[in-house]
Scaffold this active site. Structure first.
Site, PDB file in Angstrom:
ATOM      1  N   ASP A  13     -13.349  41.436  -5.854  1.00  0.00           N
ATOM      2  CA  ASP A  13     -13.246  41.608  -7.318  1.00  0.00           C
ATOM      3  C   ASP A  13     -13.572  40.338  -8.084  1.00  0.00           C
ATOM      4  OD1 ASP A  13     -12.109  44.289  -6.907  1.00  0.00           O
ATOM      5  OD2 ASP A  13     -10.285  43.227  -6.319  1.00  0.00           O
ATOM      6  N   HIS A  41     -18.898  47.387  -7.438  1.00  0.00           N
ATOM      7  CA  HIS A  41     -19.490  46.271  -8.172  1.00  0.00           C
ATOM      8  C   HIS A  41     -19.688  46.706  -9.617  1.00  0.00           C
ATOM      9  CE1 HIS A  41     -21.171  43.795  -4.565  1.00  0.00           C
ATOM     10  NE2 HIS A  41     -19.872  43.946  -4.558  1.00  0.00           N
TER      11      HIS A  41
END
Length: 423
Positions: A13, A41
């Site tokens: 992340d 993503h």
């Protein structure tokens, strides 16, 4: 010919998708080398947020090829949903997106196995995303898996049935009850397989070898983060693949000596999703503020991320094992407004102060040692040059660079691709 590598240096992340999107115009080929739909993503441009799970982050640019490498595991159903979501953008996926025949398939029964396994662990669960990733990689290393190339074989359905039957027998060994309708799941799976067959399957290692000979530029895109690597992460609270630089070589068939730049992506603070040790986790107002301002919720699972201060011990470790040549710091804007910032520079471990990541970083063994910095009030989101950044942020960046001994080349000050400052 250029082969560069981009990967995350924390627990995932970090903002890799945005940086791939920013860098894509420099490359002919974007190649994803590991992981599956357990990681998303996130890209944001023109006021629209996009979440990609399996498809490489270069797909929105016109002039490049996107490859899903052999190290990736593909769930055809999730993949179909992802492709359908891109239809409104009129992308020519047939010419832009190709898949390695050696990539493994996630079967419906892999997801069921994942759910049964996690449920059986009770309080000892590792925080699986329940996407079937672990069981698929287990079949891969156990030499039982089904690969994309098998779709082209006449006995594909027989191969599928044999493995699915085996999985159903394995599920019975878990002392848990999970509800499912396999017939419905399989109908959805085989419909998705037909859609998958519309794309080109390739021998990706040969394709990439020829691309290098032709002088093409390649960016290898990793998923998750280095501290989730199955070998070098906080085991067993890790993913099932190699998320580090070595994974690009095994996940694409690219030789190590061909890789030039290794871009390491990290947040200005630290986050983690799910279970597992997190030495700098903040349980007070700072962690809550980071989560709120940084919108720290998983793009795939929706789970709130745990937040804490930047851990330089862990960051140095990730830089070391990956051979990082350039750093890119994300979410600098989230730290605006803090009176004081803290950075962990060492640990107190078994009565000693250490500056390396030990084997066991469970809370009872580790106490972070912090260096404090003066914060800044300025809103960074509208800034476009390094000179505009407040002195306190520049001091923060300088300290990180000196400690890690790698330059920070990009500072992100917002989610949009335009909110990216080159140093």
């Amino acid at each position: 010919m250029t082969v560069d590598l981009l990967l995350g240096l924390q627990w995932g992340d970090e903002g890799k998708g945005k940086i791939v999107d920013v860098l894509t115009s420099k490359y002919d080929i974007i190649a994803r080398f590991q992981g599956g739909p357990n990681a998303g993503h996130t890209l944001e441009f023109d006021g629209i947020k996009h979440v990609l799970r399996t498809i490489p982050s270069g797909i929105f640019h016109k002039n490049n090829i996107n490859i899903i490498g052999n190290g990736v595991v593909i769930d055809p159903v999730v993949f179909k949903t992802e492709v359908d979501g891109l239809a409104k953008f009129n992308l020519d996926l047939k010419s832009k997106l190709i898949i390695s025949r050696k990539a493994h398939l996630i079967l419906p029964t892999h997801r069921l196995l994942d759910a049964a396994s996690e449920a059986s662990k009770g309080k000892a669960k590792i925080g699986s995303t329940l996407k079937g990733i672990g069981p698929t990689y287990m079949d891969k290393t156990g030499r039982n898996g089904i690969r994309v190339g098998d779709i082209e074989l006449v006995d594909f359905k027989e191969k599928y049935r044999a493995l699915a039957n085996k999985h159903e027998e394995m599920i019975k060994f878990y002392d848990v009850s999970i509800q499912y309708n396999l017939a419905e799941l399989e109908k959805e799976f085989f419909e998705a397989i037909e859609d998958l067959k519309k794309l080109d399957f390739i021998d990706s290692e040969e394709y990439l070898h020829q691309a290098q000979k032709a002088g093409k530029s390649i960016l290898c895109e990793g998923a998750q983060g280095s501290l989730l690597d199955v070998d070098f992460g906080t085991y067993p609270f890790v993913t099932s693949s190699n998320t580090t630089a070595a994974g690009a070589c095994t996940g694409l068939g690219i030789a190590p000596n061909k890789i030039k730049e290794v871009y390491g992506i990290f947040k200005a603070y630290t986050t983690r999703v799910g279970s597992g040790p997190f030495p700098t986790e903040d349980f007070e107002d700072a962690g809550t503020t980071m989560a709120k301002v940084g919108n720290e919720f998983g793009s795939v699972t929706g789970r709130q991320r745990r937040c804490g201060w930047l851990d330089l011990v862990a960051l140095k470790y990730a830089v070391q094992i990956n051979g990082v040549t350039q750093l890119m710091m994300m979410k600098g804007d989230v730290l605006s407004g803090f009176e004081t910032l803290k950075v962990c520079t060492s640990y107190k471990y078994k009565g000693q102060e250490i500056a390396h990541l030990p084997y066991n970083i469970e809370p009872e063994n580790i106490e972070p040692v912090y260096t404090e910095f003066k914060g800044w009030k300025a809103d960074l989101t509208g800034m476009s040059s390094y000179d505009e950044l407040p002195k306190e942020l520049k001091d923060y960046i300088d300290f990180i660079e000196k400690e890690v001994e790698v330059p920070i080349k990009i500072v992100s000050v917002g989610p949009d691709r335009k909110q990216t400052i080159t140093k």
